[in-house]
Design an enzyme around this catalytic site. Structure first.
Site, PDB file in Angstrom:
ATOM      1  N   HIS A 172       0.156  -0.730  -2.171  1.00 26.57           N
ATOM      2  CA  HIS A 172      -0.192  -2.121  -2.392  1.00 26.57           C
ATOM      3  C   HIS A 172      -2.450  -1.608  -2.790  1.00 26.57           C
ATOM      4  O   HIS A 172      -2.743  -2.462  -3.833  1.00 26.57           O
ATOM      5  CB  HIS A 172      -0.882  -3.233  -1.107  1.00 26.57           C
ATOM      6  CG  HIS A 172       0.740  -3.094  -0.909  1.00 26.57           C
ATOM      7  ND1 HIS A 172       1.220  -4.207  -1.707  1.00 26.57           N
ATOM      8  CD2 HIS A 172       1.051  -3.020   0.545  1.00 26.57           C
ATOM      9  CE1 HIS A 172       2.753  -4.189  -0.390  1.00 26.57           C
ATOM     10  NE2 HIS A 172       2.672  -3.227   0.599  1.00 26.57           N
ATOM     11  N   ASP A 173      -2.429  -1.142  -2.102  1.00 24.14           N
ATOM     12  CA  ASP A 173      -4.449  -1.090  -2.328  1.00 24.14           C
ATOM     13  C   ASP A 173      -4.433  -0.104  -2.948  1.00 24.14           C
ATOM     14  O   ASP A 173      -5.890  -0.075  -3.865  1.00 24.14           O
ATOM     15  CB  ASP A 173      -4.623   0.059  -0.302  1.00 24.14           C
ATOM     16  CG  ASP A 173      -3.910  -1.314   0.575  1.00 24.14           C
ATOM     17  OD1 ASP A 173      -3.882  -2.482   0.613  1.00 24.14           O
ATOM     18  OD2 ASP A 173      -4.309  -0.206   2.215  1.00 24.14           O
TER      19      ASP A 173
HETATM   20  C1  BDR Z   1      -1.720  -4.747   3.430  1.00 21.26           C
HETATM   21  O1  BDR Z   1      -1.116  -4.814   4.738  1.00 21.26           O
HETATM   22  C2  BDR Z   1      -0.402  -3.155   4.870  1.00 21.26           C
HETATM   23  O2  BDR Z   1       0.039  -2.925   6.143  1.00 21.26           O
HETATM   24  C3  BDR Z   1      -1.551  -2.316   3.628  1.00 21.26           C
HETATM   25  O3  BDR Z   1      -2.218  -1.188   4.175  1.00 21.26           O
HETATM   26  C4  BDR Z   1      -1.912  -3.524   2.877  1.00 21.26           C
HETATM   27  O4  BDR Z   1      -3.269  -3.438   2.998  1.00 21.26           O
HETATM   28  C5  BDR Z   1      -0.214  -5.155   2.501  1.00 21.26           C
HETATM   29  O5  BDR Z   1       0.175  -6.472   2.987  1.00 21.26           O
HETATM   30 CA    CA Z   2      -4.805  -1.460   3.869  1.00 22.69          CA
END
Ligand code: BDR
Ligand code: CA
Length: 298
Positions: free
Chosen positions: A227-228
């Site tokens: 994601h990040d």
């Molecule tokens: C987001 O939640 C966190 O667990 C991850 O690092 C990411 O930023 C995804 O939903």
């Molecule tokens: Ca995160």
């Protein structure tokens, strides 16, 4: 020309990979890291950020320890996804440096992009202080399904009041949510391409091995969304993610839907266009960028 960025994060497997992607990319210059409580408590996320910089040989980059709890709620962490340390899996070097006492507001000179990849607690505090922020590219939220509840994505859910402040601030914001991050899965084959490529490559492969367990069990995915790293990638190459400029509201007082990012894609509310929301991604190109860049790290 390289874009200066500040990452506000809660490492976190994908936060760690996002930091490494930034360090490996000449298009961005990482000015500093602020940590926040989210995936784990802030003492752990701070230590994890320092370890990641140590691994990359960039302990010169300052890390400021930020908020230890959401603005108005108890902290909810995610050990079921990231483990007890927040970064379970690989062995990481011990940090040789301590957190900095800088005021991150001073890093946010004109031209600096703020990239939050955790709950928006620190960012909301900056907004409330009246700190000028030029642009935010946030990993969080979703148009469709949630991941911590059926309605909400984790970063939005942990501190919805903070998200409401940030989305109401007038600062230009891009939202890289689950709708796009779940379209780009980092598979075991991708991990294997990095495993033999230096210590950063090995660590990213081992982070993904751990991260994948949750995504396999929960979603049946054959890989994990990083994601990040997609938020950082969007600053590196804005053509990777397609966005729509629309209105986003944040739910803060609902039994079932707290933390929902209500995306008014078709402008039915007449609300202001306060966010550029990711709706599609060139997944193969994003994943190649990620692998190629991490492979260049020592
Ligand atoms: C987001 O939640 C966190 O667990 C991850 O690092 C990411 O930023 C995804 O939903
Ligand atoms: Ca995160």
């Amino acid at each position: 020309m390289s874009t200066p960025i500040v990452i506000d994060c809660d490492p976190g497997h994908d936060d760690a990979i996002a930091i490494l992607l930034a360090l490996a990319s000449p298009e961005v210059e990482l000015r500093g890291i602020v940590t926040v409580a989210g995936n784990q408590t802030v003492d752990k996320t701070t230590r994890n950020a320092l370890k990641v910089l140590e691994l990359a040989g960039r302990a010169d980059i300052p890390v400021v320890s930020g908020a230890d709890a959401p603005l108005r709620r108890p902290l909810r962490t995610a050990p079921h996804v990231h483990g007890e340390s927040g970064l379970d899996g690989p062995d990481l070097p011990e940090p040789s440096t301590e957190p900095s006492r800088d005021d991150p507001a001073e890093w946010l000179e004109p031209g600096v992009v703020l990239v939050p990849t955790g709950p928006l607690t620190n960012v909301a505090r900056l907004v409330e202080r009246g700190v000028a922020i030029e642009r935010i590219v946030w990993m969080g939220g979703a148009i469709g399904e949630g991941n911590i509840t059926p309605a909400a994505e984790f970063n939005a859910f942990v501190d919805p009041e903070a998200a409401a402040i940030v989305f109401g601030s007038g600062v230009p914001i891009t939202m890289i949510g689950l709708d796009v991050t779940h379209k780009a899965l980092f598979t075991r084959e991708h991990a294997d391409r990095l495993r033999g490529r230096g210590s950063a490559g090995r660590v990213v492969a081992e982070l993904s091995d751990f991260f994948q367990v949750f995504h396999e069990r929960r979603y049946g995915f054959d890989g994990s969304p990083i994601h990040d790293a997609m938020a950082v990638a969007h600053v590196i190459d804005p053509t990777l993610v397609t966005t729509v400029h629309c209105n986003v509201g944040i739910e803060t007082s609902s039994r079932l839907c707290d933390g929902r990012t209500v995306v008014d894609r078709w402008l039915v509310t007449g609300g202001p266009r306060n966010a550029h929301v990711g709706v599609d991604v060139d997944a193969p190109r994003f994943l190649e960028l990620l692998i190629e860049r991490i492979a260049t790290l020592p």
